[in-house]
Design a protein around this motif. Structure first.
Motif, short mmCIF file in Angstrom:
data_model
loop_
_atom_site.label_atom_id
_atom_site.label_comp_id
_atom_site.label_asym_id
_atom_site.label_seq_id
_atom_site.Cartn_x
_atom_site.Cartn_y
_atom_site.Cartn_z
N LYS A 71 48.18 47.37 47.68
CA LYS A 71 46.79 47.32 48.31
C LYS A 71 46.12 46.04 47.64
O LYS A 71 45.51 45.06 48.24
CB LYS A 71 46.04 48.44 48.13
CG LYS A 71 46.24 49.21 49.40
CD LYS A 71 45.26 50.64 49.15
CE LYS A 71 45.57 51.61 50.11
NZ LYS A 71 44.87 52.88 49.97
N ARG A 104 47.76 42.58 48.76
CA ARG A 104 47.34 42.14 49.92
C ARG A 104 45.83 41.81 49.84
O ARG A 104 45.60 40.57 50.52
CB ARG A 104 47.24 43.42 51.24
CG ARG A 104 48.15 43.46 52.05
CD ARG A 104 47.92 44.52 53.41
NE ARG A 104 47.63 45.76 52.66
CZ ARG A 104 48.40 46.82 52.50
NH1 ARG A 104 49.61 46.31 52.52
NH2 ARG A 104 48.18 47.91 52.24
N THR A 105 44.97 42.51 49.06
CA THR A 105 43.73 42.04 49.06
C THR A 105 43.48 40.73 48.48
O THR A 105 42.79 39.59 48.93
CB THR A 105 42.73 42.86 48.17
OG1 THR A 105 42.97 44.15 48.55
CG2 THR A 105 41.29 42.63 48.03
N CYS A 106 44.25 40.25 47.34
CA CYS A 106 44.19 39.01 46.56
C CYS A 106 44.76 37.87 47.61
O CYS A 106 44.03 36.83 47.37
CB CYS A 106 45.13 39.20 45.27
SG CYS A 106 44.17 40.07 43.91
N LYS A 126 44.58 37.47 50.61
CA LYS A 126 43.57 37.22 51.57
C LYS A 126 42.78 35.84 51.26
O LYS A 126 42.12 35.35 52.09
CB LYS A 126 42.71 38.31 51.80
CG LYS A 126 43.10 39.38 52.81
CD LYS A 126 42.30 40.69 53.09
CE LYS A 126 40.78 40.43 53.49
NZ LYS A 126 39.91 41.69 53.45
N LEU A 148 36.04 39.49 47.21
CA LEU A 148 37.30 39.76 46.78
C LEU A 148 36.99 40.83 45.61
O LEU A 148 37.99 41.76 45.70
CB LEU A 148 37.94 38.52 46.27
CG LEU A 148 39.31 38.70 45.40
CD1 LEU A 148 40.25 39.59 45.94
CD2 LEU A 148 39.81 37.32 45.00
N GLU A 190 36.26 44.23 47.22
CA GLU A 190 37.47 44.82 47.89
C GLU A 190 38.24 45.21 46.79
O GLU A 190 39.07 46.40 46.93
CB GLU A 190 38.10 43.71 48.73
CG GLU A 190 37.47 43.32 50.11
CD GLU A 190 37.90 42.64 51.02
OE1 GLU A 190 39.02 42.42 50.93
OE2 GLU A 190 37.11 41.49 51.48
N LEU A 191 38.50 44.60 45.91
CA LEU A 191 39.40 45.21 44.74
C LEU A 191 38.96 46.15 43.96
O LEU A 191 39.67 47.10 43.77
CB LEU A 191 39.74 44.05 43.58
CG LEU A 191 40.74 43.03 43.82
CD1 LEU A 191 40.93 41.93 42.55
CD2 LEU A 191 42.19 43.72 43.84
N VAL A 236 40.23 49.16 45.83
CA VAL A 236 41.56 49.61 45.70
C VAL A 236 42.34 50.11 44.38
O VAL A 236 43.32 50.48 44.45
CB VAL A 236 42.47 48.50 46.45
CG1 VAL A 236 42.20 48.23 47.85
CG2 VAL A 236 42.50 47.15 45.91
#
Lengths: 87, 87
Positions: free
Chosen positions: B16, B19-21, B23, B45, B48-49, B52
């Protein structure tokens, strides 16, 4: 020059890699180091690291910067490692 | 601004976090990302991090630079990760 070094090494090499990097750089976080270093010392650091890591499996990444330091460092979550933690 | 981001997260959060980074940033190596990013996107970012990762156990470090990029990047050992490896 200012450098940021990040390593990703197998468990058995971590202690040696950490000791080697701390001789030359400031230990920021777990596998992250930074600091001002001369060309000669960077060469020495790289040679010493090459002896302790497994070049088939481990990985070390070194960013060099001409300008001194970054403008800001932010940490999310816990601060792992750092000067105060001696392995 | 230019940023370098390094994370150290528990195995269960790695996919996760990756995937987030990815983006927002270029995946350089295993747990290392870099790229030009706007203040707004960096805020996104980070938010979102924070969703997760486990803030009690994981760690994310973000270096911000005013000047564009580093002058040199060197890799010792293998190149883990990177754009070509999709998890």
């Amino acid at each position: 020059m200012f450098v940021i070094l990040v390593y990703d090494v197998e468990q058995k090499s971590v202690a040696k890699a950490l000791r080697t990097c701390r001789k030359y750089l400031y230990w920021v976080q777990n596998s992250v180091f930074e600091g001002e270093i001369s060309e000669a010392n960077l060469t020495k650091l790289k040679m010493e690291l090459e002896k302790v890591i497994n070049k088939e499996k481990d990985s070390v990444i070194i960013y060099r910067f001409r300008t001194t330091k970054y403008s800001l460092i932010e940490i999310i979550g816990i601060k792992k490692g750092g000067e105060e933690n001696i392995l």
